[in-house]
Design a protein around this motif. Structure first.
Motif, PDB file in Angstrom:
ATOM      1  N   TYR A 160      -6.044   8.429 -34.435  1.00 50.64           N
ATOM      2  CA  TYR A 160      -6.512   7.558 -33.349  1.00 50.64           C
ATOM      3  C   TYR A 160      -7.868   7.141 -33.629  1.00 50.64           C
ATOM      4  O   TYR A 160      -9.009   7.787 -33.803  1.00 50.64           O
ATOM      5  CB  TYR A 160      -6.576   7.933 -31.995  1.00 50.64           C
ATOM      6  CG  TYR A 160      -6.543   6.703 -31.067  1.00 50.64           C
ATOM      7  CD1 TYR A 160      -7.014   5.583 -31.150  1.00 50.64           C
ATOM      8  CD2 TYR A 160      -5.487   6.866 -30.069  1.00 50.64           C
ATOM      9  CE1 TYR A 160      -7.121   4.582 -30.208  1.00 50.64           C
ATOM     10  CE2 TYR A 160      -5.157   5.713 -29.158  1.00 50.64           C
ATOM     11  CZ  TYR A 160      -6.036   4.583 -29.174  1.00 50.64           C
ATOM     12  OH  TYR A 160      -6.137   3.603 -28.350  1.00 50.64           O
ATOM     13  N   TYR A 213      -6.523   8.293 -23.910  1.00 53.16           N
ATOM     14  CA  TYR A 213      -5.117   8.394 -24.446  1.00 53.16           C
ATOM     15  C   TYR A 213      -5.114   9.738 -25.202  1.00 53.16           C
ATOM     16  O   TYR A 213      -3.964  10.565 -24.793  1.00 53.16           O
ATOM     17  CB  TYR A 213      -5.085   7.113 -25.495  1.00 53.16           C
ATOM     18  CG  TYR A 213      -3.551   7.357 -26.097  1.00 53.16           C
ATOM     19  CD1 TYR A 213      -2.480   6.619 -25.402  1.00 53.16           C
ATOM     20  CD2 TYR A 213      -3.398   7.853 -27.307  1.00 53.16           C
ATOM     21  CE1 TYR A 213      -1.047   6.866 -25.986  1.00 53.16           C
ATOM     22  CE2 TYR A 213      -2.121   8.071 -27.927  1.00 53.16           C
ATOM     23  CZ  TYR A 213      -0.638   7.556 -27.311  1.00 53.16           C
ATOM     24  OH  TYR A 213       0.261   7.622 -27.805  1.00 53.16           O
ATOM     25  N   ALA A 244      -9.398   5.283 -26.297  1.00 58.90           N
ATOM     26  CA  ALA A 244      -9.020   6.106 -27.290  1.00 58.90           C
ATOM     27  C   ALA A 244      -9.123   7.469 -26.359  1.00 58.90           C
ATOM     28  O   ALA A 244      -8.138   8.177 -26.481  1.00 58.90           O
ATOM     29  CB  ALA A 244      -9.822   6.054 -28.584  1.00 58.90           C
ATOM     30  N   TYR A 278      -0.336  11.284 -34.636  1.00 58.00           N
ATOM     31  CA  TYR A 278      -0.931   9.839 -34.623  1.00 58.00           C
ATOM     32  C   TYR A 278      -2.355  10.283 -35.209  1.00 58.00           C
ATOM     33  O   TYR A 278      -3.162  11.389 -35.215  1.00 58.00           O
ATOM     34  CB  TYR A 278      -1.110   9.119 -33.458  1.00 58.00           C
ATOM     35  CG  TYR A 278      -1.579   9.938 -32.353  1.00 58.00           C
ATOM     36  CD1 TYR A 278      -3.106  10.004 -32.097  1.00 58.00           C
ATOM     37  CD2 TYR A 278      -1.151  10.209 -31.148  1.00 58.00           C
ATOM     38  CE1 TYR A 278      -3.857  10.245 -31.184  1.00 58.00           C
ATOM     39  CE2 TYR A 278      -1.713  10.692 -30.247  1.00 58.00           C
ATOM     40  CZ  TYR A 278      -3.100  11.120 -30.133  1.00 58.00           C
ATOM     41  OH  TYR A 278      -3.569  11.654 -29.139  1.00 58.00           O
TER      42      TYR A 278
END
Length: 566
Positions: free
Chosen positions: A335, A61, A58, A333
């Motif tokens: 996450y 990213y 995570a 997003y």
């Protein structure tokens, strides 16, 4: 400060490299299991290493998307994708075999573990050793979309803007200005058309090969199984498309005619679709990213103190990156951080109304992350998107009654609510188009880029083509699909938005009738993570998992009535 869960199996400061990971996987694989209690402990230990790896991935990213220009951050991400994941995959498959072969499997609580074990058995069916390098290549290749998109900018006047920032001008009341900006954004996108077509052709070929290796005729049928779509079929998706065309498109066409008349135009063009028909300037609910975060916390607190506290925790722990800037990946997003039990929210704010709705959407996901943080196994938190998007899309609607935090002026508040409800309806045809397009792409795997563009137009037109006149702009219209990140990076992840949007409308309908009860049902459903079927989770939320034309009509009429009140 947030503190990660205490590890009981793996080292507290485990360095994520294969040399340190392999002994852990070997231990899990070789460990004898001589009782139901030992099997449960084995599941907990496996869950712990998987949560640690998910959180590490995570952060790789997140950091890469926050700065797509950094070669080091890209290399860090690619290291995990090329050096860690491919080596874990065969071990995971062997661990699944060990679990399914255990003589104590039938002694596990069938209610608690049913969903998890169903997924494990499906993974075993789909696993092919020869797909590991292909899936690694796909993981690396699809990130190129972010690098290309994140680098795009245009000059308006003497200033440079990201495409997200430039899109704000499409709400300008000056039509010539809107057209100028729309043309600049579109021209810039079209300059990358061939590069993105080539990238997608490569991804499509890789995905098709994965499907063939696994014994499927096409990637669509493979992906439905891989996504664990146990609750509906491709035929159900087509039924959803038909219901949207039948029940939603006529309402939006009527609204487009009203827009055309209100703007006094002979025809609506693509640059006329975002400007407010009142002739007033675009809504401005906040001035900067910091204010967006503060106002969102207050808005959530006003719905329920627990909700506001979750966003406050995130702010205190620097778990937001909301401002748009060059070099940052597009989109937004939430996450989840599997060990921390909190999420990170990423978005590209340009201080617009759309950014407010993005924040409450991602905030719904964030609440979901917190609610599922203490579930027993990491896999229990892996909600299917039909449930994850129900969390976020419902929050967009539930939060509306507290948007006075963003708007002191009553008329602006009404405008914001109306725009949101119209957007809810506008989402549904776009979802149907993107989903139907992906069905076509992967069931026609040998198509050319030109045939793909033609298929997009044929699918887009019956759903209103955005309800604008595209005369003379056919190349731009045929290329619209390239704006959709999901098509490149998360294939087939889109119909979920449609199903969840219907669910969210139903949650909101309940909320208007009895706010306290509806909110509690919504939170109770989210707490389950993925320990029940999608249908059961929707029922606990007080709604139906249903996409028949009759149900779509009922929900559309409710939203239309709400719009008419404003």
């Amino acid at each position: 400060m947030i503190h990660k869960k205490t590890r009981t199996y793996i080292p507290a400061h485990l360095e994520i490299k294969w040399e340190t990971l392999e002994p852990i996987y070997k231990d899990l694989l070789e460990r004898p299991i001589n009782s139901t209690e030992e099997l449960v402990q084995w599941l907990h230990d496996r869950s712990e290493i998987e949560a640690a790896l998910e959180e590490d991935f995570a952060w790789r990213y997140i950091r890469m998307t926050c700065d797509t220009a950094s070669e080091q951050l890209l290399a860090d991400f690619q290291y995990f994708a090329t050096e860690i994941e491919p080596k874990i995959a065969p071990y995971s498959n062997e661990l699944n075999k060990k679990l399914v072969a255990s003589k104590y499997l039938d002694k596990l609580d069938s209610d608690k573990y049913f969903i998890y074990l169903r997924g494990v058995k499906k993974s075993l069916e789909l696993f092919r050793e020869e797909n590991i390098p292909l899936q690694t290549e796909i993981q690396v290749e699809q990130q190129k979309y972010q690098s290309i998109s994140g680098s795009l900018s245009v000059h308006i006047g003497d200033k440079e803007y990201t495409l997200e920032q430039a899109a704000v001008f499409l709400k300008d009341t000056d039509r010539a200005k809107r057209q100028e900006v729309w043309e600049k954004i579109t021209t810039r996108r079209l300059q990358e058309k061939e590069k993105l077509d080539d990238l997608f052709d490569h991804l499509r070929a890789l995905r098709h090969k994965v499907a063939l290796n696994a014994g499927f005729e096409n990637y669509r049928d493979y992906k439905f199984q891989e996504l664990g779509r146990f609750d509906y079929t491709p035929q159900d998706c087509y039924a959803f498309h038909e219901a949207i065309e039948l029940e939603i498109v006529p309402i939006l066409r009527e609204q487009a005619i009203q827009r055309q008349e209100a703007l006094g135009l002979e025809t609506l063009r693509p640059w006329d679709m975002d400007v407010n028909t009142s002739g007033k300037p675009a809504l401005k609910p906040f001035n900067n990213g910091g204010e967006l975060i503060e106002k969102s916390i207050q808005c959530f607190r006003n719905i329920n103190s627990y909700l506001g506290e979750r966003l406050e925790i995130m702010k205190d722990n620097n778990l937001f990156d909301v401002e748009s800037r060059k070099g940052k990946a597009p989109g937004g997003y939430n996450y989840p951080l599997s060990e921390t039990g909190a999420p990170f929210i990423f978005m590209n704010s340009a201080n617009t109304f759309r950014d407010l709705t993005t924040m409450v959407h991602e905030g719904g996901h964030a609440v979901h992350t917190f609610l599922t943080a203490d579930l027993e196994l990491n896999d229990f938190k892996h909600c299917p998107s039909e449930v994850a998007e129900l969390a976020s899309m419902s929050m967009e609607l539930i939060s509306m009654d507290n948007w006075d935090v963003f708007f002191d002026n009553g008329e602006d508040l009404k405008r914001a609510k109306r725009d949101q409800l119209v957007d809810v309806l506008k989402t549904l045809p776009w979802v149907a188009v993107v989903d139907q397009f992906q069905h076509w792409i992967y069931t026609n795997p040998d198509h050319t880029a030109a045939e793909r563009a033609e298929a997009w137009l044929q699918i887009y037109e019956p759903f209103g083509a955005g309800f604008a006149d595209w005369s003379g702009l056919e190349e731009a219209e045929a290329n619209l699909w390239q704006k959709q990140l999901h098509i490149f990076e998360i294939p087939f992840y889109y119909i979920e938005y449609g199903f969840a949007q219907l669910g969210a409308i139903a949650v909101y309908k309940n909320y208007k009738e009895n706010p306290g009860k509806a909110l509690q049902q919504y939170l109770n459903a989210l707490k389950l993570g993925y320990t029940k079927t999608i249908k059961e989770i929707y029922e606990i939320a007080g709604i139906k998992f249903d996409f028949s034309a009759g149900y779509v009509k009922e929900l559309a009429e409710f939203i239309k009535a709400e719009i008419d009140k404003l």
